[in-house]
Design a protein around this motif. Structure first.
Motif, mmCIF file in Angstrom:
data_model
loop_
_atom_site.group_PDB
_atom_site.id
_atom_site.type_symbol
_atom_site.label_atom_id
_atom_site.label_comp_id
_atom_site.label_asym_id
_atom_site.label_seq_id
_atom_site.Cartn_x
_atom_site.Cartn_y
_atom_site.Cartn_z
ATOM 1 N N UNK A 382 50.763 58.813 86.500
ATOM 2 C CA UNK A 382 51.754 59.773 86.969
ATOM 3 C C UNK A 382 52.998 59.725 86.118
ATOM 4 N N UNK A 383 53.417 58.525 85.725
ATOM 5 C CA UNK A 383 54.610 58.402 84.884
ATOM 6 C C UNK A 383 54.379 59.004 83.515
ATOM 7 N N UNK A 384 53.197 58.784 82.971
ATOM 8 C CA UNK A 384 52.902 59.303 81.636
ATOM 9 C C UNK A 384 52.792 60.820 81.647
ATOM 10 N N UNK A 385 52.228 61.368 82.708
ATOM 11 C CA UNK A 385 51.971 62.794 82.765
ATOM 12 C C UNK A 385 53.073 63.579 83.462
ATOM 13 N N UNK A 386 54.191 62.950 83.811
ATOM 14 C CA UNK A 386 55.236 63.607 84.573
ATOM 15 C C UNK A 386 55.903 64.735 83.802
ATOM 16 N N UNK A 387 55.727 64.810 82.480
ATOM 17 C CA UNK A 387 56.352 65.876 81.705
ATOM 18 C C UNK A 387 55.532 67.165 81.742
ATOM 19 N N UNK A 388 54.460 67.182 82.554
ATOM 20 C CA UNK A 388 53.742 68.442 82.754
ATOM 21 C C UNK A 388 52.467 68.559 81.974
ATOM 22 N N UNK A 389 51.878 67.453 81.560
ATOM 23 C CA UNK A 389 50.597 67.529 80.863
ATOM 24 C C UNK A 389 49.548 68.073 81.816
ATOM 25 N N UNK A 402 46.631 55.582 78.256
ATOM 26 C CA UNK A 402 47.781 55.280 79.118
ATOM 27 C C UNK A 402 48.346 53.899 78.785
ATOM 28 N N UNK A 403 47.448 52.927 78.685
ATOM 29 C CA UNK A 403 47.904 51.571 78.354
ATOM 30 C C UNK A 403 48.534 51.534 76.973
ATOM 31 N N UNK A 404 47.967 52.310 76.023
ATOM 32 C CA UNK A 404 48.527 52.331 74.667
ATOM 33 C C UNK A 404 49.925 52.904 74.656
ATOM 34 N N UNK A 405 50.147 54.010 75.402
ATOM 35 C CA UNK A 405 51.482 54.620 75.462
ATOM 36 C C UNK A 405 52.481 53.656 76.081
ATOM 37 N N UNK A 406 52.050 52.989 77.177
ATOM 38 C CA UNK A 406 52.946 52.031 77.829
ATOM 39 C C UNK A 406 53.319 50.899 76.893
ATOM 40 N N UNK A 407 52.319 50.369 76.180
ATOM 41 C CA UNK A 407 52.590 49.271 75.246
ATOM 42 C C UNK A 407 53.549 49.712 74.150
ATOM 43 N N UNK A 408 53.364 50.941 73.644
ATOM 44 C CA UNK A 408 54.246 51.448 72.587
ATOM 45 C C UNK A 408 55.680 51.557 73.084
ATOM 46 N N UNK A 409 55.870 52.087 74.312
ATOM 47 C CA UNK A 409 57.221 52.190 74.879
ATOM 48 C C UNK A 409 57.880 50.826 75.008
ATOM 49 N N UNK A 410 57.107 49.826 75.458
ATOM 50 C CA UNK A 410 57.661 48.476 75.593
ATOM 51 C C UNK A 410 58.076 47.913 74.240
ATOM 52 N N UNK A 411 57.251 48.155 73.216
ATOM 53 C CA UNK A 411 57.574 47.647 71.877
ATOM 54 C C UNK A 411 58.849 48.311 71.356
ATOM 55 N N UNK A 413 61.345 49.513 73.133
ATOM 56 C CA UNK A 413 62.485 48.954 73.868
ATOM 57 C C UNK A 413 62.872 47.595 73.315
ATOM 58 N N UNK A 414 61.848 46.748 73.035
ATOM 59 C CA UNK A 414 62.127 45.404 72.504
ATOM 60 C C UNK A 414 62.809 45.497 71.145
ATOM 61 N N UNK A 415 62.334 46.430 70.279
ATOM 62 C CA UNK A 415 62.942 46.581 68.946
ATOM 63 C C UNK A 415 64.399 47.014 69.068
ATOM 64 N N UNK A 416 64.676 47.952 69.986
ATOM 65 C CA UNK A 416 66.067 48.413 70.174
ATOM 66 C C UNK A 416 66.949 47.269 70.617
ATOM 67 N N UNK A 417 66.455 46.464 71.559
ATOM 68 C CA UNK A 417 67.248 45.319 72.032
ATOM 69 C C UNK A 417 67.507 44.329 70.901
ATOM 70 N N UNK A 418 66.501 44.075 70.071
ATOM 71 C CA UNK A 418 66.681 43.148 68.952
ATOM 72 C C UNK A 418 67.697 43.688 67.958
ATOM 73 N N UNK A 419 67.678 45.005 67.696
ATOM 74 C CA UNK A 419 68.662 45.598 66.780
ATOM 75 C C UNK A 419 70.072 45.476 67.343
ATOM 76 N N UNK A 420 70.209 45.691 68.640
ATOM 77 C CA UNK A 420 71.543 45.560 69.260
ATOM 78 C C UNK A 420 72.054 44.135 69.131
ATOM 79 N N UNK A 421 71.162 43.166 69.432
ATOM 80 C CA UNK A 421 71.576 41.760 69.328
ATOM 81 C C UNK A 421 71.930 41.403 67.893
#
Length: 565
Positions: A382-389, A402-411, A413-421
């Motif tokens: 539902x979260x992945x398809x909420x944009x109207x797919x 679905x799992x691949x998209x979720x994993x990519x989003x997590x990666x 987020x982690x990269x952004x946090x590392x860049x901020x730090x």
């Protein structure tokens, strides 16, 4: 003057010969006048038409043979003689020693017929081996799978024999043996073991109920070897009355059965009679029983497969039903019927949907009781398809995507946090000021109108007074690379873009870039997408300062004319 041959010499391969290889022998004779004639013999049989070379009082001949295991221990013989003096001959022998891979023959024990082995008897196999040198390993196989010794299971293996005690049905198949020596492996012939056994019931799983006075035939399904030669049927009524039915075939017409009770069938073949009959409970025609063992086999974002086992059909043709309800609000969203089997595919479901499913059977007499199962479609979907797919039938997003998209989003987020730090870690102090200042430090490596170059280091920033008061993210700059000028600006390229507030302070160093154009106006300018151009002033030693005169300016782009340097 005629003379006898006085010398003979036979030479051949030294040591062992190998089966299948070609070997040469030579026989020589001297002293005979005229030169001696020569004959070859193998295994006592004369070899016709030998080629003999004669010169002076000498004779010689060559013989070529292919080694065969059947010639092992036999002699190759050469005989020389003067045909004018035939009563005296010279003979020389060479004994053949031939090595060969094992030659095997598989047989069964006495009084055993492989095609007529009755279940429960003992079976004996003998593997006869002819091998030179002696075999160092013997193995047994059934249906090309190795047989291991298991004394507790009645499988006993010696060097060249296999014993199977009280053979069962699983022992049927093709048997063979294999032996090995340094010359190679040898394989035996194969013997098929055919196990004979009395009939046994092989009725498929399902209801044991059958309807009386119905237009159906009941089949007595059995396994046996050989096939049954006869059958008989019986019925035990509810009053414990045993009755032998007048039927000797493998099926029974249920329309002839008019009382409820237990039906049994027995089958007989040449080995014997089945020990336990096939049995059913004969009942009146009625409503069906509900399907059993219902479960969800497959499930995706918007579809699922449900399968059950059929139960008693009431003696009539039945239909299987599935009703799917949305739990909130409780509404019927699917109604599916099948006549073949209680198996259903539910399509076009919504993600994150909690479902209640009822399953039942029906026939002309009525409807069975229902069974319920609950399930939910994926919330992650539902979260992945909420944009109207939009999904169609089974062309939905697979769980792996679905799992691949979720994993990519997590990666990400982690990269952004590392860049901020990392950027926080690289921060250094700058003097506080109410105005935003920008220092641009350049290091000109090559002064050229065609390929001017600026070297770069890094962007350093320090939070201003607002940050020191606890608002750590306020005014913190964000560095953006840019290789193209803003629309409407044609002379030169921007080195960097920097976003922040007037309360932030910056020290900016440019990236490497080239530019063939010279500025037509002031050398260093601050461009704002919304404001007029402001200019730099006060430069010395290639250090340039500029101020944003309008404190509302948040986005600045810096460009440089290196030809001025």
């Amino acid at each position: 003057m005629f003379t006898y041959p006085v010398f003979i010499k036979l030479t051949g391969p030294e040591g062992e010969m190998s089966d299948g290889n070609n070997y040469s022998f030579q026989c020589e004779s001297e002293g005979s006048n005229p030169p001696a004639d020569l004959e070859w013999f193998l295994k006592g049989k004369k070899i016709p038409n030998p080629q003999v070379l004669k010169s002076g009082n000498s004779s010689s001949s060559n013989l070529s043979i292919i080694a065969d295991y059947r010639l092992d221990g036999e002699n190759v013989s050469c005989i020389v003689f003067n045909k004018e003096l035939k009563h005296k001959k010279l003979i020389s022998n060479h004994t053949l020693s031939i090595q060969y891979s094992p030659i095997l023959k598989l047989t069964m024990g006495a009084n055993l017929n492989s095609n007529k082995i009755i279940q429960g008897t003992d079976v004996f196999f003998q593997c006869s081996i002819l091998s030179k040198p002696k075999e160092y390993k013997v193995e047994w196989y059934m249906n090309d799978e190795r047989v291991e010794e298991n004394i507790s299971a009645g499988i006993i293996i010696t060097d060249s024999s296999l014993v199977i005690q009280k053979v069962g049905l699983m022992a049927g198949g093709e048997y063979g043996c294999r032996a090995s020596n340094i010359q190679g492996d040898g394989y035996s012939n194969k013997i098929h073991l055919n196990i004979l056994y009395a009939p046994r019931c092989s009725r498929s799983k399902g209801s044991h109920l059958v309807p009386i006075r119905s237009r159906r035939n009941l089949t007595c399904s059995v396994d046996s070897n050989p096939q049954p030669s006869s059958y008989y049927w019986s019925i035990n009524t509810t009053g414990q009355e045993f009755k032998l039915l007048n039927q000797t075939e493998g099926f029974l017409d249920l329309s002839t059965i008019e009382t409820e009770g237990t039906l049994e069938c027995f089958a007989i073949n040449s080995i014997g009679e089945m020990q336990k009959p096939c049995s059913w409970t004969a009942v009146e025609i009625g409503i069906p029983d509900p399907p059993t063992q219902c479960k969800i086999l497959n499930q995706s974002v918007s579809w699922m497969d449900i399968s059950c086992n059929p139960a008693w059909d009431g003696g009539l043709d039945q239909v299987f039903h599935l009703e799917v309800y949305n739990s909130s609000p409780f509404t019927l969203i699917r109604n599916i019927s099948n006549t073949g089997a209680p198996a259903f595919t539910v399509k076009r479901l919504e993600p994150a949907q909690h479902l209640t499913m009822t399953i039942y059977s029906s026939n002309a007499k009525g409807r069975s009781s229902v069974i319920e199962i609950e399930s939910s479609t994926s919330k992650l979907a539902a979260a992945v398809l909420s944009d109207g797919v939009e999904e169609a039938d089974r062309a939905e997003v697979p769980l792996g995507i679905i799992l691949g998209v979720t994993s990519t989003l997590l990666i990400i987020i982690i990269i952004i946090l590392l860049l901020i730090l990392a950027r926080r870690h690289r921060g250094e102090s700058m003097p506080s000021d109410e105005e935003m200042e920008i220092r641009l430090s350049t290091n000109l490596l090559e002064k050229s109108r065609e390929t001017p170059i600026l070297t770069s280091s890094s962007l350093l920033s320090k939070p201003n007074q607002l940050e020191r008061q606890g608002q750590k993210n306020a005014g913190k700059p964000r560095l953006l690379d840019s290789t193209e000028p803003e629309p409407g600006i044609s002379d030169g390229r921007f080195l960097r873009s920097c976003t922040g507030t007037p309360d932030s302070q910056y020290l900016l160093h440019g990236d490497e870039y080239t530019n063939n154009e010279a500025f037509k106006e002031d050398d260093y300018k601050i461009y704002s997408p919304d404001e007029d151009t402001d200019t730099f002033s006060d430069f010395e030693r290639k250090q340039f300062k500029g101020k944003i005169l309008n404190p509302s300016v948040r986005n600045i782009n810096i460009k440089i004319n290196p030809n001025y340097m």
